[in-house]
Every structure is written in structure tokens, then in C-alpha cells.
Design an enzyme around this catalytic site. Structure first.
Site, PDB file in Angstrom:
ATOM      1  N   HIS A  40      44.538  45.925  40.279  1.00 35.75           N
ATOM      2  CA  HIS A  40      43.856  47.185  40.676  1.00 35.75           C
ATOM      3  C   HIS A  40      42.174  47.416  41.185  1.00 35.75           C
ATOM      4  O   HIS A  40      42.016  45.789  41.396  1.00 35.75           O
ATOM      5  CB  HIS A  40      43.235  46.763  39.397  1.00 35.75           C
ATOM      6  CG  HIS A  40      42.271  47.808  38.308  1.00 35.75           C
ATOM      7  ND1 HIS A  40      42.725  49.066  38.034  1.00 35.75           N
ATOM      8  CD2 HIS A  40      40.862  47.836  38.130  1.00 35.75           C
ATOM      9  CE1 HIS A  40      41.840  49.906  37.639  1.00 35.75           C
ATOM     10  NE2 HIS A  40      40.364  48.879  37.568  1.00 35.75           N
ATOM     11  N   HIS A  73      40.117  52.277  41.630  1.00 36.56           N
ATOM     12  CA  HIS A  73      40.105  52.735  40.161  1.00 36.56           C
ATOM     13  C   HIS A  73      38.057  53.330  41.076  1.00 36.56           C
ATOM     14  O   HIS A  73      37.726  52.466  41.118  1.00 36.56           O
ATOM     15  CB  HIS A  73      39.919  51.833  39.033  1.00 36.56           C
ATOM     16  CG  HIS A  73      38.365  51.989  37.949  1.00 36.56           C
ATOM     17  ND1 HIS A  73      37.952  51.491  36.957  1.00 36.56           N
ATOM     18  CD2 HIS A  73      37.830  53.536  38.175  1.00 36.56           C
ATOM     19  CE1 HIS A  73      37.447  52.110  36.493  1.00 36.56           C
ATOM     20  NE2 HIS A  73      36.806  53.165  36.627  1.00 36.56           N
ATOM     21  N   MET A 144      38.713  54.015  29.437  1.00 44.10           N
ATOM     22  CA  MET A 144      37.964  52.217  29.767  1.00 44.10           C
ATOM     23  C   MET A 144      37.777  51.707  27.961  1.00 44.10           C
ATOM     24  O   MET A 144      37.136  52.113  27.485  1.00 44.10           O
ATOM     25  CB  MET A 144      36.383  52.457  30.180  1.00 44.10           C
ATOM     26  CG  MET A 144      36.387  53.276  31.557  1.00 44.10           C
ATOM     27  SD  MET A 144      37.507  51.922  32.541  1.00 44.10           S
ATOM     28  CE  MET A 144      36.524  51.113  32.375  1.00 44.10           C
ATOM     29  N   GLY A 149      31.259  49.285  35.458  1.00 44.94           N
ATOM     30  CA  GLY A 149      30.480  48.543  36.063  1.00 44.94           C
ATOM     31  C   GLY A 149      30.316  46.269  36.375  1.00 44.94           C
ATOM     32  O   GLY A 149      30.347  46.566  37.010  1.00 44.94           O
ATOM     33  N   GLY A 152      33.892  41.509  33.059  1.00 46.72           N
ATOM     34  CA  GLY A 152      33.597  39.823  32.362  1.00 46.72           C
ATOM     35  C   GLY A 152      32.940  40.617  30.617  1.00 46.72           C
ATOM     36  O   GLY A 152      32.517  39.948  30.058  1.00 46.72           O
TER      37      GLY A 152
HETATM   38  C1  DX5 Z   1      34.805  47.601  34.497  1.00 48.94           C
HETATM   39  C2  DX5 Z   1      35.917  47.413  36.398  1.00 48.94           C
HETATM   40  C3  DX5 Z   1      37.274  46.032  35.362  1.00 48.94           C
HETATM   41  C4  DX5 Z   1      37.046  44.873  35.236  1.00 48.94           C
HETATM   42  C5  DX5 Z   1      37.703  44.580  34.685  1.00 48.94           C
HETATM   43  O1  DX5 Z   1      34.081  48.300  35.377  1.00 48.94           O
HETATM   44  O2  DX5 Z   1      36.941  48.961  35.688  1.00 48.94           O
HETATM   45  O3  DX5 Z   1      38.460  46.929  36.295  1.00 48.94           O
HETATM   46  O4  DX5 Z   1      37.615  44.390  36.430  1.00 48.94           O
HETATM   47  O5  DX5 Z   1      37.989  43.606  34.590  1.00 48.94           O
HETATM   48  P1  DX5 Z   1      37.197  42.707  33.007  1.00 48.94           P
HETATM   49  O6  DX5 Z   1      39.500  42.112  32.511  1.00 48.94           O
HETATM   50  O7  DX5 Z   1      36.870  41.262  33.043  1.00 48.94           O
HETATM   51  O8  DX5 Z   1      37.033  43.157  31.448  1.00 48.94           O
HETATM   52 ZN    ZN Z   2      38.815  49.685  36.829  1.00 42.83          ZN
END
Ligand code: DX5
Ligand code: ZN
Length: 232
Positions: A40, A73, A144, A149, A152
């Protein structure tokens, strides 16, 4: 899906946002060996979301070192302006936010015409009804489970019910679109997400934030498979 996901479903998509960019090739090999089927890639423009990340040159470099499907994404305004660049750089799947697209049907159709799988992303506060008129053009829906943004962040629990509702709606409509969930995915919620109907789980910090990303990825996959066995 136009091509089956290697290893079948549910599939894990580690997000390189939490990887060490100076050791990206090595870290990608780790999760590839652990059974991840996709990678991703989070593209942020500093406008649609406050943060800035990567663009087509990084996608191209990643493409050169892995055969994993690249799941791009786009968290950007006016994604239409950049679709060709991401497709040419080697993206297999491209997703756009419903909230960022004034002409969502046009954008999704353009992704499909480039031969890539088209995904529609919904922020946590966007209702599933936003998909009603676009579902038949959509290869996957990305829900989502954090506000986009940063990596973590903590999982927003109400998204679990949203996954179940979407699963029901897709089954009712006879749609083959896959459900992907992104944000705050960990070993603690992965089984429940899969059991509710998620096909693809994105995990950034739970994989690349771990001391051993390969072990973290294979443990997450084991939890996901247990969730699928439970959910039927
Ligand atoms: C957030 C991103 C995610 C992020 C997920 O805006 O779209 O893809 O990298 O990271 P974790 O798994 O750490 O929440
Ligand atoms: Zn993402």
C-alpha cells in the site's frame, strides 16, 4: 477483480508510510517473504490532507524491486491530473477519495480505462450512500478507519459496523467489489474486521513499526485467516 490476489483473500497490504525509506527495498522483501499480497502506497499532497509523502518516482522505484501488487491510495486534490503518471509508474490499483472528486464517475472510469483496478475511498464521516451511484464501476471500496494524513493513529471503532453494512450492501447488489480497510489495523482488530467482511487490510505501523516486520506481517495474516474462518 481483474486478477486474483496471490495467496487468496483475506490479503494484507503493508503500508510503506511507516517503513524506513532509506532501506525500502529490504523492508519490502521482508513483508513479501511473510506472505503480504499487496503493498500500500500512501500519496498525500499537503492539501486534501495536511501531510506530504510520495509521488510517481517512488512508485516507479518500488515497482522495480517487487512483484507485489501496488495499491496506490491517492489522498490528493484533483487526482485526475495525476492518474496517468501513477499508472505508468506501475500502480496496479488506484484509489481516490469520494470527498476529493467533483466528478467521481469520470475519475473512476479513467482509472479503469488505464487498465488499473479502481477504488473509491470513504473517510470515516462519509456515509456508505456516497457509493450508491458508483458501485458498479468500482473494483474495491476502501473504508478509512482513521482520518487520513498520518500512520500510527487509533482505529475508529464505529468503522467495524460500517464494514458489516457495506458487506451486506455488496452481497445484496451482487457486487464483486472488494472491501479494504485502512488505519489503525492491529492484531487486536484484524480478526473482527475480516469476520465483518473485509477482504484487504492495510497495516503500516503494526508491520513496519514492529522490531521484526516479517514476523509482524505473518502474525497479522494468521489472525486475519482465523477471522475469515470464523466469519465464514
Ligand atoms: C493514513 C494512511 C494509511 C496509513 C496507515 O492516512 O492512508 O494507509 O499508512 O497506517 P497505520 O496502519 O499505522 O494506521
Ligand atoms: Zn492509505
Amino acid at each position: 477483480m481483474s486478477a486474483p490476489i496471490q495467496g487468496g483473500l483475506p490479503a494484507l497490504a503493508p503500508s510503506i508510510l511507516s517503513a524506513d525509506f532509506a532501506r525500502l527495498g529490504e523492508q519490502i522483501r521482508m513483508v513479501e517473504g511473510a506472505g503480504a499480497a499487496l503493498l500500500h502506497l500512501d500519496v498525500m499532497d499537503g492539501h486534501f490532507v495536511p501531510n506530504l509523502t510520495i509521488g510517481p518516482p517512488v512508485v516507479r522505484s518500488v515497482r522495480a524491486v517487487t512483484s507485489l501488487r501496488l495499491d496506490v491510495h491517492l489522498m490528493i486534490e484533483e487526482p485526475d491530473r495525476h492518474l496517468d503518471a501513477f499508472a505508468e509508474a506501475g500502480a496496479d490499483m488506484i484509489s481516490v477519495h469520494a470527498e476529493a472528486c467533483r466528478h467521481l464517475h469520470r475519475t473512476v472510469t479513467a482509472i479503469r480505462s488505464s487498465g488499473r483496478q479502481a477504488g473509491v475511498v470513504l473517510n470515516p464521516a462519509t456515509p456508505l450512500a456516497a457509493l450508491d451511484e458508483i458501485l458498479s464501476e468500482t473494483d474495491y471500496v476502501l473504508l478509512m478507519s482513521v482520518n487520513p494524513g498520518w500512520g500510527g493513529q487509533s482505529f475508529i471503532p464505529s468503522v467495524l459496523g460500517k464494514v458489516a453494512s457495506l458487506r451486506e450492501a455488496l452481497d445484496r447488489a451482487g457486487s464483486g467489489a472488494l472491501i479494504e480497510v485502512d488505519g489503525g489495523v492491529t492484531r487486536d482488530n484484524a480478526a473482527a474486521l475480516v469476520s465483518a467482511g473485509a477482504d484487504l487490510l492495510v497495516a503500516g505501523s503494526a508491520v513496519f513499526g514492529a522490531r521484526d516486520p516479517a514476523a509482524a506481517a505473518s502474525e497479522l495474516l494468521a489472525v486475519m485467516r482465523a477471522g475469515r474462518a470464523r466469519g465464514g
